[in-house]
Design a protein around this motif. Structure first.
Motif, PDB file in Angstrom:
ATOM      1  N   VAL A  53      -5.825   3.110   8.449  1.00 33.58           N
ATOM      2  CA  VAL A  53      -4.216   3.281   8.631  1.00 33.58           C
ATOM      3  C   VAL A  53      -3.593   3.869   7.682  1.00 33.58           C
ATOM      4  O   VAL A  53      -2.639   4.613   7.628  1.00 33.58           O
ATOM      5  CB  VAL A  53      -3.825   1.664   8.738  1.00 33.58           C
ATOM      6  N   LYS A  54      -4.095   3.750   6.149  1.00 31.33           N
ATOM      7  CA  LYS A  54      -3.477   4.254   5.152  1.00 31.33           C
ATOM      8  C   LYS A  54      -3.461   5.808   5.154  1.00 31.33           C
ATOM      9  O   LYS A  54      -2.562   6.518   4.930  1.00 31.33           O
ATOM     10  CB  LYS A  54      -3.896   3.757   3.966  1.00 31.33           C
TER      11      LYS A  54
ATOM     12  N   ALA B  62       1.023   0.487  16.436  1.00 34.43           N
ATOM     13  CA  ALA B  62       2.250   0.950  16.079  1.00 34.43           C
ATOM     14  C   ALA B  62       3.127  -0.374  15.639  1.00 34.43           C
ATOM     15  O   ALA B  62       2.715  -1.524  15.807  1.00 34.43           O
ATOM     16  CB  ALA B  62       3.062   1.402  17.407  1.00 34.43           C
ATOM     17  N   GLY B  63       4.015  -0.128  14.522  1.00 36.51           N
ATOM     18  CA  GLY B  63       5.023  -1.096  13.867  1.00 36.51           C
ATOM     19  C   GLY B  63       4.386  -1.736  12.773  1.00 36.51           C
ATOM     20  O   GLY B  63       4.760  -2.740  12.247  1.00 36.51           O
ATOM     21  N   ARG B  64       3.089  -1.243  12.156  1.00 40.79           N
ATOM     22  CA  ARG B  64       2.413  -1.795  10.992  1.00 40.79           C
ATOM     23  C   ARG B  64       2.521  -1.034   9.972  1.00 40.79           C
ATOM     24  O   ARG B  64       2.304  -0.095   9.949  1.00 40.79           O
ATOM     25  CB  ARG B  64       0.987  -2.005  11.353  1.00 40.79           C
ATOM     26  N   ARG B  65       3.445  -1.716   8.937  1.00 41.06           N
ATOM     27  CA  ARG B  65       3.591  -0.941   7.714  1.00 41.06           C
ATOM     28  C   ARG B  65       2.511  -1.214   6.730  1.00 41.06           C
ATOM     29  O   ARG B  65       1.564  -2.293   7.025  1.00 41.06           O
ATOM     30  CB  ARG B  65       4.925  -1.522   6.865  1.00 41.06           C
ATOM     31  N   TRP B  66       2.027  -0.223   5.899  1.00 37.84           N
ATOM     32  CA  TRP B  66       0.906  -0.234   5.079  1.00 37.84           C
ATOM     33  C   TRP B  66       1.543  -0.169   3.502  1.00 37.84           C
ATOM     34  O   TRP B  66       2.340   0.604   3.137  1.00 37.84           O
ATOM     35  CB  TRP B  66       0.049   0.858   5.221  1.00 37.84           C
ATOM     36  N   THR B  67       0.824  -1.430   2.841  1.00 42.54           N
ATOM     37  CA  THR B  67       1.571  -1.483   1.538  1.00 42.54           C
ATOM     38  C   THR B  67       0.269  -1.532   0.376  1.00 42.54           C
ATOM     39  O   THR B  67      -0.408  -2.141   0.915  1.00 42.54           O
ATOM     40  CB  THR B  67       2.316  -2.654   1.345  1.00 42.54           C
ATOM     41  N   SER B  68       0.364  -0.674  -0.489  1.00 43.46           N
ATOM     42  CA  SER B  68      -0.623  -0.667  -1.610  1.00 43.46           C
ATOM     43  C   SER B  68      -0.403  -2.040  -2.291  1.00 43.46           C
ATOM     44  O   SER B  68       0.456  -2.656  -2.638  1.00 43.46           O
ATOM     45  CB  SER B  68      -0.423   0.335  -2.672  1.00 43.46           C
ATOM     46  N   SER B  69      -1.687  -3.036  -2.440  1.00 43.68           N
ATOM     47  CA  SER B  69      -1.777  -3.882  -2.904  1.00 43.68           C
ATOM     48  C   SER B  69      -2.578  -4.162  -4.298  1.00 43.68           C
ATOM     49  O   SER B  69      -2.880  -5.148  -4.835  1.00 43.68           O
ATOM     50  CB  SER B  69      -2.372  -5.044  -2.012  1.00 43.68           C
TER      51      SER B  69
END
Length: 247
Positions: free
Chosen positions: A199-200, A229-236
């Motif tokens: 995804v990223k 769709a609608g999924r945000r991706w955040t570095s963790s």
């Protein structure tokens, strides 16, 4: 007999390239003769299964040719692949060579002493993508040195963004590099994104494409929608820069 064996080896052995036992056998050198040449000082043993003519020094391309015989799926990728194909940005002295492979491999110490490198084994694509897609040797170089074509290198570059600060790729640099990729092939990029499972990577390539303003960067949202769709991706990662990619 010994002099003939040595002469044969010196005639056929590629300079700067470490020799493995299979290469030595191809040169007509048996295991017993290899031991003799090492003990006599004509060959130096770099590590288990790696030899070099005494007085020779491993070169970058020679090291990569040696490793390509031992590491499944090894290729030059990401930022290094783009650099080798003329896309350069803040190239430093003794740049680390970005390598990709199918699975982890424990490098002998002498590799890092002669060639700074990183080895990435993240699986970017599903099993339906034919092996070797987006990979090819460069003209006028050793054909065993396989390099990611620019479209695949872009996905690998995106994968590296946000990883360990010392070795990872910064988002700012990735954006600068993408802004230089005017001639990416949309059909090739589309094929790779259609099989990408990360995804990223898909979202970041979409964002880099939109920011570039080039033709290849248009209509990439459908690849994001395929993965959800609608999924945000955040570095963790605690040891890397934090950033969020829109849905």
């Amino acid at each position: 007999m010994a002099s003939k064996t040595l002469q044969r080896l010196m005639d056929v052995a590629p300079r700067g390239q470490p020799l493995d036992p299979e290469m030595l056998r191809d040169c007509g050198i048996s295991a017993q003769q290899t031991t003799y040449l090492v003990n006599a000082g004509w060959l130096q043993r770099l590590s288990k299964g790696a030899y070099l003519l005494t007085g020779d020094t491993p070169t970058r391309d020679g090291i990569l040719a040696y490793l390509s015989r031992r590491i499944p799926g090894l290729h030059v990728g990401g930022r290094t692949a783009l650099d080798w194909q003329g896309v350069r940005h803040n190239v430093s002295f003794r740049e680390r060579v970005v390598l990709w492979a199918d699975r982890p491999y424990v490098m002998p110490d002498w590799v890092g002493e002669h060639m700074p490198y990183t080895l990435q084994t993240t699986r970017l694509f599903d099993a339906n993508l034919p092996a070797g897609t987006g990979l090819s040797p460069l003209p006028n170089r050793d054909p065993s040195l396989v390099v990611a074509e620019p479209e695949r290198a872009l996905l690998e570059l995106a994968s590296d963004v946000g990883k360990r600060r010392a070795k990872g790729q910064s988002l700012e640099e990735a954006m600068s590099i993408a802004a230089s990729l005017r001639n990416l092939r949309p059909k090739v990029l589309d094929t790779l994104l259609s099989h990408c499972t990360r995804v990223k990577v898909v979202k970041l390539v979409r964002d880099l494409g939109e920011a570039s303003g080039f033709a290849w960067g248009k209509d990439l949202q459908r690849h994001v929608d395929r993965l959800g769709a609608g999924r945000r991706w955040t570095s963790s990662r605690k040891d890397g820069p934090r950033f969020t990619l829109k849905a």
